[in-house]
Design an enzyme around this catalytic site. Structure first.
Site, PDB file in Angstrom:
ATOM      1  N   LYS A   1      21.713  -1.586  13.941  1.00  0.00           N
ATOM      2  CA  LYS A   1      21.262  -0.340  14.580  1.00  0.00           C
ATOM      3  C   LYS A   1      20.585  -0.629  15.924  1.00  0.00           C
ATOM      4  O   LYS A   1      20.746   0.125  16.894  1.00  0.00           O
ATOM      5  CB  LYS A   1      20.301   0.399  13.642  1.00  0.00           C
ATOM      6  CG  LYS A   1      19.650   1.636  14.225  1.00  0.00           C
ATOM      7  CD  LYS A   1      20.631   2.768  14.508  1.00  0.00           C
ATOM      8  CE  LYS A   1      19.903   3.919  15.205  1.00  0.00           C
ATOM      9  NZ  LYS A   1      20.739   5.069  15.488  1.00  0.00           N
TER      10      LYS A   1
ATOM     11  N   LYS B   1      10.887   3.848  21.189  1.00  0.00           N
ATOM     12  CA  LYS B   1      10.562   3.031  19.998  1.00  0.00           C
ATOM     13  C   LYS B   1      11.693   2.034  19.709  1.00  0.00           C
ATOM     14  O   LYS B   1      11.464   0.845  19.494  1.00  0.00           O
ATOM     15  CB  LYS B   1      10.339   3.972  18.807  1.00  0.00           C
ATOM     16  CG  LYS B   1      10.214   3.301  17.478  1.00  0.00           C
ATOM     17  CD  LYS B   1      11.051   3.808  16.326  1.00  0.00           C
ATOM     18  CE  LYS B   1      12.010   4.881  16.400  1.00  0.00           C
ATOM     19  NZ  LYS B   1      13.001   4.986  15.348  1.00  0.00           N
TER      20      LYS B   1
HETATM   21  P1  NAD Z   1      12.111  13.946  13.513  1.00  0.00           P
HETATM   22  O1  NAD Z   1      10.826  13.688  14.197  1.00  0.00           O
HETATM   23  O2  NAD Z   1      12.894  15.182  13.859  1.00  0.00           O
HETATM   24  O3  NAD Z   1      11.933  13.931  11.916  1.00  0.00           O
HETATM   25  C1  NAD Z   1      11.026  13.153  11.220  1.00  0.00           C
HETATM   26  C2  NAD Z   1      10.387  14.029  10.147  1.00  0.00           C
HETATM   27  O4  NAD Z   1       9.539  13.230   9.340  1.00  0.00           O
HETATM   28  C3  NAD Z   1       9.531  15.164  10.728  1.00  0.00           C
HETATM   29  O5  NAD Z   1       9.964  16.401  10.168  1.00  0.00           O
HETATM   30  C4  NAD Z   1       8.100  14.810  10.294  1.00  0.00           C
HETATM   31  O6  NAD Z   1       7.320  15.947   9.997  1.00  0.00           O
HETATM   32  C5  NAD Z   1       8.379  13.983   9.054  1.00  0.00           C
HETATM   33  N1  NAD Z   1       7.315  13.032   8.723  1.00  0.00           N
HETATM   34  C6  NAD Z   1       6.698  12.139   9.531  1.00  0.00           C
HETATM   35  N2  NAD Z   1       5.822  11.400   8.826  1.00  0.00           N
HETATM   36  C7  NAD Z   1       5.894  11.832   7.550  1.00  0.00           C
HETATM   37  C8  NAD Z   1       5.240  11.471   6.351  1.00  0.00           C
HETATM   38  N3  NAD Z   1       4.314  10.523   6.337  1.00  0.00           N
HETATM   39  N4  NAD Z   1       5.586  12.109   5.219  1.00  0.00           N
HETATM   40  C9  NAD Z   1       6.513  13.096   5.228  1.00  0.00           C
HETATM   41  N5  NAD Z   1       7.158  13.502   6.333  1.00  0.00           N
HETATM   42  C10 NAD Z   1       6.850  12.877   7.480  1.00  0.00           C
HETATM   43  O7  NAD Z   1      12.989  12.645  13.765  1.00  0.00           O
HETATM   44  P2  NAD Z   1      14.573  12.464  13.583  1.00  0.00           P
HETATM   45  O8  NAD Z   1      15.237  12.699  14.904  1.00  0.00           O
HETATM   46  O9  NAD Z   1      15.036  13.190  12.367  1.00  0.00           O
HETATM   47  O10 NAD Z   1      14.627  10.880  13.353  1.00  0.00           O
HETATM   48  C11 NAD Z   1      14.290  10.273  12.108  1.00  0.00           C
HETATM   49  C12 NAD Z   1      14.725   8.811  12.142  1.00  0.00           C
HETATM   50  O11 NAD Z   1      16.141   8.755  12.357  1.00  0.00           O
HETATM   51  C13 NAD Z   1      14.081   8.005  13.281  1.00  0.00           C
HETATM   52  O12 NAD Z   1      13.819   6.699  12.848  1.00  0.00           O
HETATM   53  C14 NAD Z   1      15.159   8.018  14.352  1.00  0.00           C
HETATM   54  O13 NAD Z   1      15.049   6.896  15.210  1.00  0.00           O
HETATM   55  C15 NAD Z   1      16.423   7.984  13.510  1.00  0.00           C
HETATM   56  N6  NAD Z   1      17.623   8.556  14.130  1.00  0.00           N
HETATM   57  C16 NAD Z   1      17.583   9.739  14.806  1.00  0.00           C
HETATM   58  C17 NAD Z   1      18.755  10.240  15.388  1.00  0.00           C
HETATM   59  C18 NAD Z   1      18.769  11.535  16.174  1.00  0.00           C
HETATM   60  O14 NAD Z   1      19.757  11.799  16.881  1.00  0.00           O
HETATM   61  N7  NAD Z   1      17.740  12.372  16.090  1.00  0.00           N
HETATM   62  C19 NAD Z   1      19.962   9.544  15.262  1.00  0.00           C
HETATM   63  C20 NAD Z   1      19.973   8.356  14.519  1.00  0.00           C
HETATM   64  C21 NAD Z   1      18.811   7.875  13.963  1.00  0.00           C
END
Ligand code: NAD
Length: 294
Positions: free
Chosen positions: A171, A239
């Site tokens: 990744k 990050k």
């Molecule tokens: P996001 O910020 O939209 O979602 C994360 C969620 O986790 C939020 O709703 C937040 O409230 C919740 N959260 C945080 N800490 C928490 C806790 N302790 N307990 C419960 N809930 C908690 O982020 P995202 O875009 O969905 O990304 C999530 C992961 O996926 C990241 O590691 C990101 O790098 C990865 N990712 C994102 C994408 C993208 O296009 N958005 C693509 C591939 C990978």
């Protein structure tokens, strides 16, 4: 019926949970902000008040959280997954985190009789909604085989790439390529605009040749329109480029272009654009070119 607990119902975790429901899994979700849990319940899932309640009766736990400290807290912390889940539970961490943290979490999980795989994803919000994510999986072969049906409900390309932590390493390489490509597409667009070329027409022909790539296909139109609603936030890519640069340094590998793009992503964030889509790198190119419109 297999019960899947989904922890983290954000941009990615929300639609992944929705696709698990569509695949007839019993889905119980927990998110720090309650509104996301309510959305899952409205879609036919069950809501939990905390991590422990979500995972207590789950067969599989899927975490989709922002960063390494978030996953460490939810997995290792008081009332966390290792404390509350029953032995034999399969933990699939789909978040993008440091490979060394994934290795440590898999060891800690193993000591509690919980099987863990790292399964970070690529494909963005669209891939999460459509259930077509590309998933790079690290872990023991048996655990990866057990995770496969769940992953098939949210993704279309699922590849076992090696032992625990390997998924995160792959990744990191993915994020290096994506960031570098966005920067080059941003530079090309600002260059084309400065020459007064019809950028829509230019993108159409570029996409059909050797310069064609998914960033041109999916992001160029938004970049031309200066529409930077995330998608994938600058904060998260910043990050990820931190993960890439430190993992490259650890391996003694030079990534000069990656290091430069990491600096640019950091600068964009320092300018207050952390919550925009990563395609907002274009704003920085405009600024460096004396062509800022905002
Ligand atoms: P996001 O910020 O939209 O979602 C994360 C969620 O986790 C939020 O709703 C937040 O409230 C919740 N959260 C945080 N800490 C928490 C806790 N302790 N307990 C419960 N809930 C908690 O982020 P995202 O875009 O969905 O990304 C999530 C992961 O996926 C990241 O590691 C990101 O790098 C990865 N990712 C994102 C994408 C993208 O296009 N958005 C693509 C591939 C990978």
């Amino acid at each position: 019926m297999t019960t899947v607990a989904v922890i983290g119902l954000g941009i990615m975790g929300g639609p992944m949970a929705a696709n698990l429901l569509k695949a007839d899994y019993d889905v119980v979700g927990y998110n720090r902000s309650r509104q996301k849990v309510d959305q899952l319940v409205a879609a036919g899932g069950r809501g939990a008040a905390d991590v422990a309640e979500a995972v207590r009766d789950a067969d599989v736990v899927l975490t989709m959280l922002p960063d390494s400290p978030d996953v460490e807290a939810v997995v290792l912390g008081e009332g966390g997954i290792l404390e509350a889940a029953k032995p034999g539970t399969l933990l699939i961490d789909a978040s993008t985190i440091r490979p060394d943290v994934s290795v440590r979490l898999a060891e800690a999980a193993g000591a509690r009789g919980i099987r863990a795989v790292d399964a970070p994803v690529s494909g963005g919000e669209v891939g999460a909604i459509e259930g077509t994510l590309s998933i790079m999986v690290g872990g023991d072969a048996d655990d990866v085989a057990a995770a496969r049906p769940v992953l098939e409900a949210v993704g279309s390309t699922i590849v076992h790439v090696g032992p625990a932590g390997s998924g995160q390493t792959v990744k990191a390489a993915n994020q290096l390529i994506v960031a570098g490509t966005i920067e080059l597409v941003a530079e090309a667009l600002v260059f084309l605009e400065a020459h007064g070329v019809d950028t829509q027409a230019a993108v159409e022909v570029l996409a059909g040749g050797l310069a064609g790539n998914r960033i041109l296909d999916r992001k160029a139109a938004g970049m031309i329109a200066r529409e930077f609603r995330p998608g994938f936030r600058v904060d998260l890519h910043h990050k990820d480029l931190g993960i890439v640069t430190s993992a490259a340094r650890e391996a003694g590998v030079a990534i000069p272009v990656g290091a430069l793009v990491a600096q640019l992503m950091g600068a964009l964030r320092a300018e207050g654009h952390g919550s925009l889509d990563h395609s907002a790198l274009l704003l920085l190119v405009e600024q460096l070119s004396g062509r800022s419109t905002s």
